[in-house]
Write an enzyme that holds these catalytic residues in place. Structure first.
Site, PDB file in Angstrom:
ATOM      1  CG  HIS A 278     -39.634  88.760 -14.020  1.00 10.73           C
ATOM      2  ND1 HIS A 278     -40.496  89.467 -13.500  1.00 10.73           N
ATOM      3  CD2 HIS A 278     -39.402  89.138 -15.350  1.00 10.73           C
ATOM      4  CE1 HIS A 278     -40.774  90.490 -14.420  1.00 10.73           C
ATOM      5  NE2 HIS A 278     -40.162  90.393 -15.370  1.00 10.73           N
TER       6      HIS A 278
ATOM      7  CG  ASN B 167     -41.415  92.316 -23.536  1.00  8.48           C
ATOM      8  OD1 ASN B 167     -41.302  91.117 -23.854  1.00  8.48           O
ATOM      9  ND2 ASN B 167     -40.352  92.950 -24.199  1.00  8.48           N
TER      10      ASN B 167
ATOM     11  CG  ASP C  93     -42.543  89.408 -10.672  1.00  7.95           C
ATOM     12  OD1 ASP C  93     -41.419  90.295 -10.799  1.00  7.95           O
ATOM     13  OD2 ASP C  93     -42.805  88.988 -11.718  1.00  7.95           O
TER      14      ASP C  93
ATOM     15  CG  ASN D 122     -41.520  96.000 -18.934  1.00  9.97           C
ATOM     16  OD1 ASN D 122     -41.707  97.159 -18.812  1.00  9.97           O
ATOM     17  ND2 ASN D 122     -40.039  95.614 -18.882  1.00  9.97           N
TER      18      ASN D 122
END
Length: 181
Positions: free
Chosen positions: A19, A62, A87, A108
């Site tokens: 991530h 997020n 990513d 997100n």
């Protein structure tokens, strides 16, 4: 001024996780340009001169839109001059792509940026990480040794493409790096 933002999660526990491919790309860009992201504002870190702002939000993924919106508004950066690096599980490991716009595709961080900026017309570089069975465990998992070697090569070429974007139109960069990412 062009705003280049890499997405990731802050903290040592997230270093070299899938991530954080956006953070890893920003780190490579900073290394190649010989710059340090030492300005802190808007819950993020960045480097800025008259031509570019290279940044990493220090919010969790997020909430990335809060940082992007704040820095965009503060420095009066047009949406057309923003590029986000993140990513992408829908791209295989070892691949990357440059897009001029699009949906969040389930990411997100990008979803929050699109919501906060009110548009999908945001340039982006998507770094392929492949797909695992459990999405959360997969994206927050660290790269294996072999996968890390692959992702480092992709990040190296992707960082060159982003550096090229600093002084070129996105279409030029897309054409130049087509087939290389």
């Amino acid at each position: 001024m062009k705003l280049i933002v890499g997405l990731g999660n802050p903290g040592p526990e997230y270093e070299k996780t899938r991530h954080n491919a956006g953070f890893m790309t920003i780190d490579k860009i900073a290394e190649k340009l010989g710059i340090k992201l030492d300005e802190k504002k808007f819950n993020g870190v960045y480097y800025r001169d008259k031509d570019i702002c290279v940044a990493k939000p220090l919010t969790y993924m997020n909430k990335s839109g809060d940082f992007v919106r704040a820095i965009k508004d503060y420095y009066n950066i047009p949406i057309d001059d923003i590029l986000i690096i993140y990513d992408d599980m829908d791209l295989p490991l070892g691949k990357a792509t440059i897009k001029q716009k699009g949906s969040a595709g389930g990411h997100n961080g990008m979803k929050d940026i699109i919501n906060k900026l009110g548009t999908e017309e945001i340039k982006r570089v998507k770094i392929g990480i492949g797909r695992g069975e459990n999405v959360i465990d997969f994206v927050l998992g660290k790269f294996s040794y072999n996968d890390l070697k692959i992702i480092e090569q992709v990040i190296d070429v992707s960082s060159d493409a982003v550096i090229s974007y600093i002084s070129n139109d996105i279409r030029f960069v897309m054409n130049k790096y087509s087939g290389k990412l």
